[in-house]
Design a protein around this motif. Sequence first.
Motif, PDB file in Angstrom:
ATOM      1  N   LYS A   1       0.833  -1.200   0.000  1.00 38.56           N
ATOM      2  CA  LYS A   1       0.000   0.000   0.000  1.00 38.56           C
ATOM      3  C   LYS A   1       0.868   1.252   0.000  1.00 38.56           C
ATOM      4  CE  LYS A   1      -3.612   2.407   2.607  1.00 38.56           C
ATOM      5  NZ  LYS A   1      -4.507   2.359   3.804  1.00 38.56           N
ATOM      6  N   LYS A   2       1.873   1.270   0.871  1.00 39.66           N
ATOM      7  CA  LYS A   2       2.778   2.417   0.950  1.00 39.66           C
ATOM      8  C   LYS A   2       3.575   2.563  -0.341  1.00 39.66           C
ATOM      9  CE  LYS A   2       5.108   5.768   2.869  1.00 39.66           C
ATOM     10  NZ  LYS A   2       4.478   7.068   3.194  1.00 39.66           N
TER      11      LYS A   2
ATOM     12  N   VAL B   1       4.547   4.725 -13.280  1.00 39.58           N
ATOM     13  CA  VAL B   1       3.687   3.573 -13.566  1.00 39.58           C
ATOM     14  C   VAL B   1       4.014   2.441 -12.597  1.00 39.58           C
ATOM     15  CG1 VAL B   1       3.046   1.835 -15.285  1.00 39.58           C
ATOM     16  CG2 VAL B   1       3.525   4.194 -15.993  1.00 39.58           C
ATOM     17  N   VAL B   2       2.952   1.837 -12.033  1.00 41.78           N
ATOM     18  CA  VAL B   2       3.124   0.712 -11.112  1.00 41.78           C
ATOM     19  C   VAL B   2       3.052  -0.590 -11.901  1.00 41.78           C
ATOM     20  CG1 VAL B   2       2.207  -0.465  -9.078  1.00 41.78           C
ATOM     21  CG2 VAL B   2       2.055   2.036  -9.245  1.00 41.78           C
ATOM     22  N   LEU B   3       3.981  -1.503 -11.616  1.00 43.57           N
ATOM     23  CA  LEU B   3       3.971  -2.806 -12.289  1.00 43.57           C
ATOM     24  C   LEU B   3       2.687  -3.564 -11.972  1.00 43.57           C
ATOM     25  CD1 LEU B   3       7.586  -4.255 -11.829  1.00 43.57           C
ATOM     26  CD2 LEU B   3       6.648  -3.010 -13.772  1.00 43.57           C
ATOM     27  N   ASP B   4       2.164  -4.268 -12.980  1.00 47.59           N
ATOM     28  CA  ASP B   4       0.940  -5.048 -12.796  1.00 47.59           C
ATOM     29  C   ASP B   4       1.098  -6.082 -11.685  1.00 47.59           C
ATOM     30  OD1 ASP B   4      -0.299  -3.651 -14.807  1.00 47.59           O
ATOM     31  OD2 ASP B   4       0.114  -5.168 -16.364  1.00 47.59           O
ATOM     32  N   GLU B   5       2.290  -6.675 -11.583  1.00 49.20           N
ATOM     33  CA  GLU B   5       2.502  -7.705 -10.565  1.00 49.20           C
ATOM     34  C   GLU B   5       2.294  -7.163  -9.151  1.00 49.20           C
ATOM     35  OE1 GLU B   5       5.239  -8.773 -14.046  1.00 49.20           O
ATOM     36  OE2 GLU B   5       4.506  -6.962 -13.024  1.00 49.20           O
ATOM     37  N   LEU B   6       2.709  -5.927  -8.926  1.00 45.00           N
ATOM     38  CA  LEU B   6       2.550  -5.327  -7.599  1.00 45.00           C
ATOM     39  C   LEU B   6       1.086  -5.067  -7.296  1.00 45.00           C
ATOM     40  CD1 LEU B   6       5.564  -2.828  -7.555  1.00 45.00           C
ATOM     41  CD2 LEU B   6       5.446  -5.131  -6.592  1.00 45.00           C
ATOM     42  N   TYR B   7       0.340  -4.574  -8.299  1.00 42.99           N
ATOM     43  CA  TYR B   7      -1.108  -4.376  -8.127  1.00 42.99           C
ATOM     44  C   TYR B   7      -1.789  -5.705  -7.794  1.00 42.99           C
ATOM     45  CZ  TYR B   7      -1.641   0.490  -9.726  1.00 42.99           C
ATOM     46  OH  TYR B   7      -1.630   1.859  -9.828  1.00 42.99           O
TER      47      TYR B   7
ATOM     48  N   LEU C   1      -5.371  -7.852  -0.051  1.00 45.71           N
ATOM     49  CA  LEU C   1      -6.637  -7.254   0.389  1.00 45.71           C
ATOM     50  C   LEU C   1      -7.684  -8.337   0.633  1.00 45.71           C
ATOM     51  CD1 LEU C   1      -6.955  -4.117  -1.938  1.00 45.71           C
ATOM     52  CD2 LEU C   1      -6.583  -4.127   0.538  1.00 45.71           C
ATOM     53  N   ALA C   2      -7.684  -9.335  -0.232  1.00 44.16           N
ATOM     54  CA  ALA C   2      -8.670 -10.402  -0.102  1.00 44.16           C
ATOM     55  C   ALA C   2      -8.310 -11.396   1.008  1.00 44.16           C
ATOM     56  CB  ALA C   2      -8.806 -11.147  -1.430  1.00 44.16           C
TER      57      ALA C   2
END
Length: 393
Positions: free
Chosen positions: A72-73, A84-90, A97-98
């Motif tokens: 999150k941080k 841009v944030v890497l897809d893997e991190l998202y 979260l789940a």
Amino acid sequence: MEKEGELHESSTPCLYLVSAFLACEPPDFVVSFARDFGGGSITERVQSFIWNVCIKKSDVKCNLPYLKRFLKKLIVEIESNGDVVLDELYEKYIYCLASVKDDELAKGSTRMLRRFSFLFPKDCSQPSSCQIFRKLEVTLQCSLNMLEGDTGCSIWPSGLFLSEFILSFPEVFLDKSCLEVGSGVGLVGVCLAQTNCSKVILTDGDLSTLANMKLNLELNQLGTDILGHTQRNNTLQCLYLPWESAAENELREFMPDIVLGADVIYDPLCLPHLVRVLAILLKREDLNVSHLNNGCKDSYPPDRRCFESEETSSAGELDIYGDPHAEHLSPVAYIASVIRTIDTFNYFLSLAEKEKLLVSDITETMKPLDLLPYVKSYQRSNVRMFKISYLHK
């Protein structure tokens, strides 16, 4: 985009970033290392390194609450900088979260694995892109919550300081039998096992803490049972030892050369029991020290009989009377502690004086190496190191 191969895991910036992450340092500190490594921003190259080296290579299953806070941080930091944030991190953050409920984060009681890397520096006269020539990794199951009922399974600054002390001065423990009071997670015991001491006895007065300590020793290939286990020519034991009920004849059976303790001077109710235990362990009835006395005891001012600060003791002083041979005759204790309340510490000193114990502050005269430079949550300057000896008649 630069190739990931250009990032060297052994370089100092990478080492600090990875080490801080594996030690579960507060996310703010880990993200700060990532930002510095990227030259002011967390580039895709740095993100890829974090994903491949920090997250994919490490076992974070039991550390999901921490990983959720960290991601999150990290994502907020990247997005706020317009990167841009890497897809893997998202995707990993969505998984966290789940999997992790908010109430688990709020309670903060979940135990997790923290891996501390003690980094031994190179000779400064030999410049290199990496100034670390060796590292000792210690894996511990512990709690990140130090204040709500899980203190025995937490990592305290004094324990880190005492561990650095042991690894900085291994010659002090050469062929010595060592006993630690209040061993907690077992960090000091793992570090002692790296020295050439003859015996290690870890003790604690809480059975659940003792069970967790045993698990941590096994995590570091130092398996033991209640009766002890021979490992690397050392005898390693974990024993249940509540200070208030420890019998004198039981304590005298240990006969350690060195007694160790970290953050044990904190509860006024426990201090009389602690000081009694220390006095019994440090006193040797059959020790011939008549050549040491020579009337010196009466020549000591009252304030120096029970406490020596760095101002009243010299850097080269090895024992209470200045005799270099006494160190080989008398057992000694090394206690690392943070003085939170001066009244509590003064109470400890008064109890020590009654038991004829001399307490010397050796924080500056035997300063350990900074082997945990990436642990920014650890305030070394707050920790004091005390050497305790028994004043024989």
